[in-house]
Design an enzyme around this catalytic site. Structure first.
Site: not given
Ligand code: IPM
Ligand code: MN
Length: 366
Positions: A145, A194, A226, A251, A255
């Site tokens: 970001y 990851k 994942d 992020d 959600d």
């Protein structure tokens, strides 16, 4: 307690849901004998059109002077957003600069669905019936970001590049926040990454595991992001506890968590910095339903609750608000986004009715 609160209403449904949160803040103020001075300030796409900046200087001054900031969602419909140059759009021109200005590195996103409200979830009852109580802690001022964002051309080939960097200090400080929280509440911690592909994730995992050595009492495990996305749907209750995650992955997964409990309207959040913090819902400004008095104000009022305990150290006030929010649902009421197939339309509350009911419950509760 005497405090000043900067109030950034934002765009779309922002003014409506912030209005309900303010009602609740004033109710708590009266009930507990606090004195809050509220300073409204322009922020977001509307601020760009009226002041030429999505985060105007005047707003920065108001936020600098305030003890804490309460912020609604930002962004307008696509046609209006298209009129705003990229660097002035509210994501890049307002939200990221706000996070950066106050170094709000720890983003608390509680994912809570009591067993009694499990029907809100789209998951099968046998998967979710024991209820969910996950505290997702998302790193908020590092990673991709905040890296360089480049669009270029070499030897006739166009390309784009986003830099992703994490420093040891950035990882360690948010890891410490997460481990302290887990220790205090006697909860297990899952660290998401990851590391099978990304250098920044290998680094993240290494620093988090090093930090874990200071918390032998906290049960801790790691999970690839994942796999975590998969496990969240198949067996979400295994995450009950603290989940630590970097900015971009957080992020996405937060959600997804909102979807799992039935609506992003159930996702409040607090963005905590070393000196100043702000609260905001985890969802967007829903311009399609703006001005209709139908938006679910839960996440905004829940963010006000987080302001009380996470930012002002007033846990009783926070708990009172959270209990009132759940009490609305437990009395069989809900908002349009949460409507169940068998629910009667009279039990569907407007934005203002929902806020009024929360206020009434708080006032009645002695
Ligand atoms: C969030 C939002 C923001 C983010 C956007 C609006 C910049 O999606 O708070 O989750 O990506 O962090
Ligand atoms: Mn998001």
């Amino acid at each position: 307690m005497q405090k000043t609160i900067a109030v950034l209403e934002g765009d779309g449904i922002g003014p409506e849901i912030v209005g309900e949160a303010v009602k609740v803040i004033k109710t708590v103020e009266n009930k507990y004998g606090h004195r809050f001075t509220l300073h409204p300030a322009a922020f977001g796409a509307g601020a760009y059109f009226s002041e030429g900046s999505a985060f105007p200087e005047k707003t920065k001054e108001i936020c600098d002077a305030a003890d804490v900031i309460i912020k609604g969602p930002v962004g307008l419909a696509v046609e209006q957003m298209d009129q705003i140059p990229q660097e002035h759009r509210p994501e890049i021109g307002a939200i990221l600069p706000l996070r950066n200005r106050y170094d709000t590195f720890a983003n608390f996103r509680p994912v809570r669905l009591p067993a009694s409200l499990a029907a809100f979830s789209p998951l099968k009852p046998e998967i979710i019936s024991q209820g969910l109580d996950i505290l997702m802690i998302r790193e908020l001022v590092g990673g991709i970001y905040f890296g360089d964002k480049i669009e270029g051309k070499t030897t006739g080939m166009k390309y784009a590049k986003d830099d992703c960097t994490y420093t040891e200090k950035q990882v360690r400080r948010v890891a410490i926040v997460a481990f302290e929280e887990a220790r205090k509440q006697h909860l297990p911690l899952v660290n998401i990454h990851k590391a099978n592909v990304l250098a920044t994730s290998r680094f993240w995992k290494e620093i988090v595991e090093d930090t874990a050595k200071d918390y032998p009492d906290v049960p801790c495990k790691s999970m690839l992001v994942d796999n975590a996305a998969y496990q969240l749907v198949i067996n979400p209750c295994q995450f009950n506890g603290v989940v630590l995650i970097e900015n971009m992955q957080g992020d996405i997964l937060t959600d997804q968590a909102g979807g799992i409990i039935g609506s992003l309207g159930l996702m409040p959040s607090a963005c905590i910095g070393p000196e100043k913090s702000y609260v905001e819902p985890a969802h967007g400004s829903a311009p399609d339903i703006a001005g209709k008095n139908i938006a679910n104000p839960y996440s905004m009022i829940g963010s006000a609750a987080l302001m009380f305990d996470r930012c002002l150290n007033l846990p009783k006030e926070a708990e009172e608000i959270r209990n009132a929010l759940f009490a609305v649902f437990e009395r069989g009421f809900s908002t349009r986004d949460l409507m169940l197939p068998e629910q009667s339309p009279e039990k569907i509350l407007s934005t203002t009715q929902f806020g009024d009911m929360v206020v009434k419950i708080i006032q009645e509760n002695v």
